[in-house]
Design an enzyme around this catalytic site. Structure first.
Site, PDB file in Angstrom:
ATOM      1  N   LYS A  53       0.853  -1.201   0.000  1.00  0.00           N
ATOM      2  CA  LYS A  53       0.000   0.000   0.000  1.00  0.00           C
ATOM      3  C   LYS A  53       0.885   1.247   0.000  1.00  0.00           C
ATOM      4  CE  LYS A  53      -3.932   1.839   2.724  1.00  0.00           C
ATOM      5  NZ  LYS A  53      -4.794   1.586   3.898  1.00  0.00           N
ATOM      6  N   SER A 128      -9.649   1.405   3.202  1.00  0.00           N
ATOM      7  CA  SER A 128      -8.841   2.168   2.267  1.00  0.00           C
ATOM      8  C   SER A 128      -7.749   1.348   1.566  1.00  0.00           C
ATOM      9  CB  SER A 128      -8.174   3.324   3.010  1.00  0.00           C
ATOM     10  OG  SER A 128      -7.293   2.821   4.011  1.00  0.00           O
ATOM     11  N   SER A 152      -9.692  -0.963   7.374  1.00  0.00           N
ATOM     12  CA  SER A 152      -9.201  -0.802   6.006  1.00  0.00           C
ATOM     13  C   SER A 152      -8.525  -2.016   5.382  1.00  0.00           C
ATOM     14  CB  SER A 152      -8.235   0.372   5.935  1.00  0.00           C
ATOM     15  OG  SER A 152      -8.966   1.556   5.893  1.00  0.00           O
TER      16      SER A 152
HETATM   17  N1  GLN Z   1     -12.823   3.628   6.780  1.00  0.00           N
HETATM   18  C1  GLN Z   1     -12.171   4.024   7.994  1.00  0.00           C
HETATM   19  C2  GLN Z   1     -11.830   5.484   7.946  1.00  0.00           C
HETATM   20  O1  GLN Z   1     -12.112   6.068   6.971  1.00  0.00           O
HETATM   21  C3  GLN Z   1     -10.981   3.175   8.209  1.00  0.00           C
HETATM   22  C4  GLN Z   1      -9.742   3.680   7.612  1.00  0.00           C
HETATM   23  C5  GLN Z   1      -8.577   2.782   7.848  1.00  0.00           C
HETATM   24  O2  GLN Z   1      -8.699   1.723   8.472  1.00  0.00           O
HETATM   25  N2  GLN Z   1      -7.425   3.241   7.398  1.00  0.00           N
HETATM   26  O3  GLN Z   1     -11.288   6.027   8.867  1.00  0.00           O
END
Ligand code: GLN
Length: 452
Positions: A53, A128, A152
């Site tokens: 990532k 994400s 994420s």
């Molecule tokens: N969807 C969650 C957020 O927007 C999780 C993000 C993540 O785990 N990096 O904060």
């Protein structure tokens, strides 16, 4: 064919697949840099290809977090996980698309454009770490790295039908991960093969002097992670929480529960503690931490610098142009909840709620060995569906954020396809530093082929 020739062929085939992929999962490759690293040594990850990532540092490579602000930034050092993987034979073949600064649940907030679900290009891959999940599902690599602050890794793993591990907070060094919300952030692993996850986990885990929050807790030997053992007592969701969930997902849930009952596993119906408060608590705290963490991106030290007449204007212009709307929304909300006058009402209150949630989960984990619950309440949603409704996007994390609030490990396991030909997954969540319980349970389910 010799092992190194077979590996060379695999690299060529993965490179071709990446060139033909339609999901926009990969933002750059580095196959030219790995060919010299092919050896005949047999390390635990020899010949495994890994996509990373784009918020995890690889020395000499761009590190953009899918943000305009960092578009020209290259990392001068590698994350500890990268060093550990490479010294165990892994080949880092490229970098994956994501939501800007890992803020999002659909991988649509990216300067590189949206990631698409490999099973239906009109649907999201989740986020994400959507690029990492889609890449694994499409066989563009053996393993991908992601980050999980609130779900994420697990949510995109569920939407793409693969395994995805969020480890215990502090189990894997965060050195070299661009911080989103430091007391929640974890680096984790995605793969189609559970054994790839356990191998990478055993290599990446353990104390790192470069990360003061990394834990001294012992890392077990790989055999212990690869056993098939069913837990004795499993916490399952009571019917009223299941009412929010797609009925076909519930049917699959019952397939597993029936299997567990047949094997004399004790099923304990539970309520997820303070379920209705978790998402709000998570967003107050992570936005506060993000507003502080992202203050380092000021146009002076990293990335793009706007031309301006004075220093104040330089900060304002660089940040206004560098960040997109979702990141700005979070910085502003985070600054607000930390400001004097609102600190006690929001930030300090949310810290207390986090403590209460943690205490309740501790009690729960004294009664059960692990929880078995859905990862998501539906399969992947259509692209653009939630873009103008941030609250709806935030609620995509309802089943995943509790384990980031309490810091415990959770593993998404693939549970096959629904009638709409989209995959779905379940979470096995356990007590802190008990990843072996999750892995052993998942191996036992995997052997049964319950979802074929
Ligand atoms: N969807 C969650 C957020 O927007 C999780 C993000 C993540 O785990 N990096 O904060």
């Amino acid at each position: 064919m010799s092992p190194s020739n077979a590996l060379k062929q695999k690299l060529v085939s993965q490179q071709e697949k990446i060139a033909n992929s339609k999901t926009n999962a990969i933002i750059r490759t580095r196959f030219d840099k790995v060919s010299s690293k092919i050896t005949n040594n047999s390390n635990v990850l020899s010949g495994k290809t890994i996509l990373v990532k784009d918020n995890i540092a690889i020395k000499g490579e761009p590190l953009t977090c899918a943000s305009n602000l960092l578009q020209s930034y290259k990392s001068p050092y590698s994350a500890t996980v990268i060093d550990r993987l490479e010294s165990n034979g892994a080949l880092i073949t490229g970098q994956t698309n994501m939501d800007e600064f890992a803020m999002g649940s659909s991988s649509e907030y990216s300067i590189y454009g949206s990631v698409k679900n490999p099973y239906d290009l009109k649907k999201v891959a989740g986020g994400s770490s959507g690029g990492s999940a889609a890449a694994v599902a499409e066989d563009l690599c053996d393993i991908a790295l992601g980050s999980d602050t609130g779900g994420s890794i697990r949510q995109p793993a569920s939407f793409c039908g693969i395994y995805g591990l969020k480890p215990t907070y502090g189990r894997i060094s965060r050195y070299g991960l661009v911080a989103h919300a430091s007391s929640f952030d974890t680096i984790g692993i995605l793969s189609k093969q559970l054994k790839n996850i356990t191998s990478a986990f055993s290599v990446m885990s353990g104390k790192d002097p470069k990360d003061a929050t990394s834990s001294m807790e012992t890392v077990l030997s790989l055999e212990k992670y690869n056993k098939e053992v069913l837990p004795k007592r499993v916490g399952i969701l009571s019917d009223h929480l299941l009412s929010e969930i797609d009925s076909e997902i519930i049917d699959r849930y019952h397939v597993v529960l029936d299997f567990l009952t047949r094997n004399r596993v004790k099923l304990v119906e539970i309520d997820l503690p303070y379920f209705d408060y978790c998402v709000a608590t998570y967003y107050v705290l992570t936005m506060a931490e993000a507003s502080s963490n992202l203050s380092r991106f000021d146009g002076v030290r990293y990335g793009k610098r706007a031309t301006s007449k004075d220093l104040n204007e330089l900060y304002i212009e660089s940040r206004s142009r560098g960040f997109s709307d979702e990141v700005k929304r979070r910085i502003m909300t985070g600054t607000y909840v930390l400001s004097s006058g609102y600190y006690d009402a929001y930030y300090s209150k949310a810290l207390k709620v986090r403590r209460l949630i943690k205490d309740e989960y501790n009690k729960l984990f004294s009664k059960v060995d692990c929880l078995f619950i859905p990862t998501t309440s539906s399969t992947a949603f259509p692209l653009k569906n939630n873009l103008d409704n941030p609250i709806k996007m935030y609620l995509a994390d309802i089943f995943t954020v509790p384990f980031n609030l309490i810091g415990s490990p959770s593993l998404n396991i693939p549970a096959g396809m629904l009638k709409n030909k989209l995959p779905v997954g379940f979470q096995i969540a356990g007590n802190s530093f008990k990843e072996e319980t999750l892995f052993n349970f998942a191996h036992s389910l995997n052997k049964e082929e319950l979802f074929k």
